[in-house]
Motif scaffolding. Sequence first.
Motif, PDB file in Angstrom:
ATOM      1  N   LEU A 153       0.739  -1.663  -0.048  1.00 28.67           N
ATOM      2  CA  LEU A 153      -0.039  -0.588   0.142  1.00 28.67           C
ATOM      3  C   LEU A 153       0.867   0.726  -0.127  1.00 28.67           C
ATOM      4  N   LEU A 154       2.017   0.742   0.679  1.00 31.71           N
ATOM      5  CA  LEU A 154       2.740   2.255   0.561  1.00 31.71           C
ATOM      6  C   LEU A 154       3.947   2.849  -0.686  1.00 31.71           C
ATOM      7  N   PHE A 155       3.759   1.482  -1.051  1.00 30.19           N
ATOM      8  CA  PHE A 155       4.561   1.526  -2.786  1.00 30.19           C
ATOM      9  C   PHE A 155       3.609   2.091  -3.809  1.00 30.19           C
ATOM     10  N   LEU A 156       1.936   1.433  -3.843  1.00 26.96           N
ATOM     11  CA  LEU A 156       1.438   2.257  -4.300  1.00 26.96           C
ATOM     12  C   LEU A 156       0.928   3.409  -3.700  1.00 26.96           C
ATOM     13  N   GLN A 157       1.040   4.209  -3.107  1.00 27.33           N
ATOM     14  CA  GLN A 157       1.338   5.937  -2.751  1.00 27.33           C
ATOM     15  C   GLN A 157       1.962   6.688  -3.615  1.00 27.33           C
ATOM     16  N   GLU A 158       2.793   5.990  -3.779  1.00 27.42           N
ATOM     17  CA  GLU A 158       4.113   6.587  -4.596  1.00 27.42           C
ATOM     18  C   GLU A 158       3.461   6.774  -6.416  1.00 27.42           C
ATOM     19  N   MET A 159       2.622   5.609  -6.330  1.00 27.23           N
ATOM     20  CA  MET A 159       2.634   5.495  -7.877  1.00 27.23           C
ATOM     21  C   MET A 159       1.127   6.497  -8.931  1.00 27.23           C
ATOM     22  N   ASP A 160       1.675   6.503  -9.734  1.00 31.10           N
ATOM     23  CA  ASP A 160      -0.063   7.317 -10.661  1.00 31.10           C
ATOM     24  C   ASP A 160      -0.112   6.020 -11.332  1.00 31.10           C
ATOM     25  N   LEU A 161      -1.339   5.973 -10.744  1.00 27.09           N
ATOM     26  CA  LEU A 161      -2.604   4.078 -11.071  1.00 27.09           C
ATOM     27  C   LEU A 161      -3.782   5.281 -11.779  1.00 27.09           C
ATOM     28  N   GLU A 162      -3.445   6.061 -13.477  1.00 28.14           N
ATOM     29  CA  GLU A 162      -4.537   6.501 -13.771  1.00 28.14           C
ATOM     30  C   GLU A 162      -4.536   6.149 -14.692  1.00 28.14           C
ATOM     31  N   GLY A 163      -5.998   5.417 -15.110  1.00 29.76           N
ATOM     32  CA  GLY A 163      -5.828   4.653 -15.655  1.00 29.76           C
ATOM     33  C   GLY A 163      -5.091   2.932 -16.372  1.00 29.76           C
ATOM     34  N   LYS A 164      -4.285   2.851 -15.423  1.00 35.44           N
ATOM     35  CA  LYS A 164      -3.744   1.570 -15.295  1.00 35.44           C
ATOM     36  C   LYS A 164      -4.831   0.263 -15.081  1.00 35.44           C
ATOM     37  N   GLN A 165      -4.592  -0.898 -16.234  1.00 26.79           N
ATOM     38  CA  GLN A 165      -5.001  -2.092 -15.628  1.00 26.79           C
ATOM     39  C   GLN A 165      -4.849  -2.809 -14.327  1.00 26.79           C
ATOM     40  N   GLU A 292      12.434  -1.333  -2.512  1.00 26.84           N
ATOM     41  CA  GLU A 292      11.986  -3.036  -2.240  1.00 26.84           C
ATOM     42  C   GLU A 292      12.497  -1.930  -0.489  1.00 26.84           C
ATOM     43  N   SER A 293      11.514  -2.573   0.355  1.00 29.45           N
ATOM     44  CA  SER A 293      11.455  -2.769   2.191  1.00 29.45           C
ATOM     45  C   SER A 293      10.526  -4.132   2.923  1.00 29.45           C
ATOM     46  N   GLN A 294      11.464  -3.754   3.700  1.00 30.16           N
ATOM     47  CA  GLN A 294      11.304  -5.114   4.539  1.00 30.16           C
ATOM     48  C   GLN A 294      10.446  -4.733   5.866  1.00 30.16           C
ATOM     49  N   GLN A 295      10.019  -5.683   6.334  1.00 29.29           N
ATOM     50  CA  GLN A 295       9.352  -5.507   7.889  1.00 29.29           C
ATOM     51  C   GLN A 295       9.191  -6.801   8.709  1.00 29.29           C
ATOM     52  N   ASP A 296       9.920  -6.832   9.095  1.00 24.61           N
ATOM     53  CA  ASP A 296      10.657  -8.260  10.437  1.00 24.61           C
ATOM     54  C   ASP A 296      10.745  -8.860   9.540  1.00 24.61           C
ATOM     55  N   GLU A 297      11.427 -10.015   9.050  1.00 30.77           N
ATOM     56  CA  GLU A 297      11.017 -11.458   7.657  1.00 30.77           C
ATOM     57  C   GLU A 297      10.733 -11.118   6.502  1.00 30.77           C
ATOM     58  N   TRP A 298       9.315 -10.213   6.308  1.00 28.27           N
ATOM     59  CA  TRP A 298       9.053 -10.078   5.148  1.00 28.27           C
ATOM     60  C   TRP A 298       9.819  -8.460   4.349  1.00 28.27           C
ATOM     61  N   ILE A 299       9.892  -9.010   2.952  1.00 27.45           N
ATOM     62  CA  ILE A 299       9.926  -8.073   1.715  1.00 27.45           C
ATOM     63  C   ILE A 299       9.514  -8.253   1.172  1.00 27.45           C
ATOM     64  N   THR A 300       9.003  -6.950   0.239  1.00 29.14           N
ATOM     65  CA  THR A 300       8.385  -6.647  -0.565  1.00 29.14           C
ATOM     66  C   THR A 300       9.135  -5.649  -1.883  1.00 29.14           C
ATOM     67  N   VAL A 301       9.113  -6.370  -3.290  1.00 28.11           N
ATOM     68  CA  VAL A 301       9.777  -5.451  -4.200  1.00 28.11           C
ATOM     69  C   VAL A 301       9.016  -5.243  -5.035  1.00 28.11           C
ATOM     70  N   VAL A 302       9.276  -3.573  -5.738  1.00 32.56           N
ATOM     71  CA  VAL A 302       8.960  -3.667  -7.425  1.00 32.56           C
ATOM     72  C   VAL A 302       9.776  -3.889  -7.860  1.00 32.56           C
ATOM     73  N   LEU A 303       8.682  -4.264  -9.237  1.00 34.17           N
ATOM     74  CA  LEU A 303      10.101  -4.799 -10.417  1.00 34.17           C
ATOM     75  C   LEU A 303       9.122  -4.070 -11.525  1.00 34.17           C
ATOM     76  N   LYS A 304      10.241  -4.067 -12.903  1.00 28.75           N
ATOM     77  CA  LYS A 304       9.983  -3.760 -13.449  1.00 28.75           C
ATOM     78  C   LYS A 304      10.009  -4.349 -14.752  1.00 28.75           C
ATOM     79  N   ASN A 305       8.940  -4.281 -15.646  1.00 40.29           N
ATOM     80  CA  ASN A 305       9.590  -5.451 -16.335  1.00 40.29           C
ATOM     81  C   ASN A 305       9.883  -4.837 -17.902  1.00 40.29           C
ATOM     82  N   ILE A 306      10.989  -4.837 -17.815  1.00 42.05           N
ATOM     83  CA  ILE A 306      12.523  -4.863 -19.012  1.00 42.05           C
ATOM     84  C   ILE A 306      12.354  -5.796 -20.029  1.00 42.05           C
TER      85      ILE A 306
END
Length: 315
Positions: A153-165, A292-306
């Motif tokens: 949710l924190l990462f989504l708040q940094e993104m522009d989601l307008e019109g995105k599928q 990338e972010s981490q809370q306790d042992e849990w990791i979340t990553v944002v990746l881009k399709n290149i």
Amino acid sequence: MESMWLKYTLLVEPEIEDLFVAEVLTSSYTLGWIEPQIEVLTTENGYDYAENTEGPLVGYLFEPQHDREEEHVDRLKTYIQRWNEQVTIKEVELVAEENESWKEEFREVKIGDWWVAPTWTDPAALESARHILWIDPGAAFGTGYHGTTQDILLFLQEMDLEGKQVIDVGAGSGILSLYCALNGAKHPVWAVDINPQSEYQVLVNATNNHLPDHAVQVVIGDASEDAVKSQLPGRADVILVNIGGDENVAMLPMITERMAPEGILILSGIVEWNREAVIATFEQAGFQVEKESQQDEWITVVLKNIAGNRPVTSV
């Protein structure tokens, strides 16, 4: 005045399970359930659970409190003597009567600029809130308390989601899908979960957030299976996967088939000890780690399709 009950956790030898159940059902006690003892295992891919099939079963009895706790326990000890130490008391708890007391476990939580709150929240607690996502958890996973959900949710708040599928795999009660639908993503946002109860809860929460019926499309099933994949849109600009390390990897064929060029993939539910293996798999498939972010042992990553364009898969 709140009614209190005594909850007894008992150890029951497997060979007398049927006899125990039959007798308790005719007694003054309320039988909750009986289950094998569960051991939590740490594996290379995260956590797993195993039943202890060699030890005693765990049974739960309840009764309303009328006397001092010690008196109730003494009576129970006398009652279980009929089973000659094949039933023993493991734990005694004093609990509130089950009506709506479970709601106390779910309170408002601030995640970035947004508050996630159940609809029964005291209005005074949200007096200064600018953005509120109303989420009643019900039976589905996804209350906003778990670190994996919060980081996405924190990462989504940094993104522009307008019109995105958007495709949201592991949608639970819909917190991420509904955030996207409220913040400009193309309708419908596709919410996928294996829990059949998820559909009802997502739709309830969509209504709670004043979204139209077509804002979120719920698909029940495993998104790695063809029957479920065939129901999803052929292209997605953003894919969210909040399940687990092995499960994330299992979703890779669906993700590569449907991810738009330069599309964003957010993976969560990864544990720190299998981070390298999961990320390496996605990098080999043409994704690049952006954040990338981490809370306790849990990791979340944002990746881009290149990896560029892939064949479009039709619904």
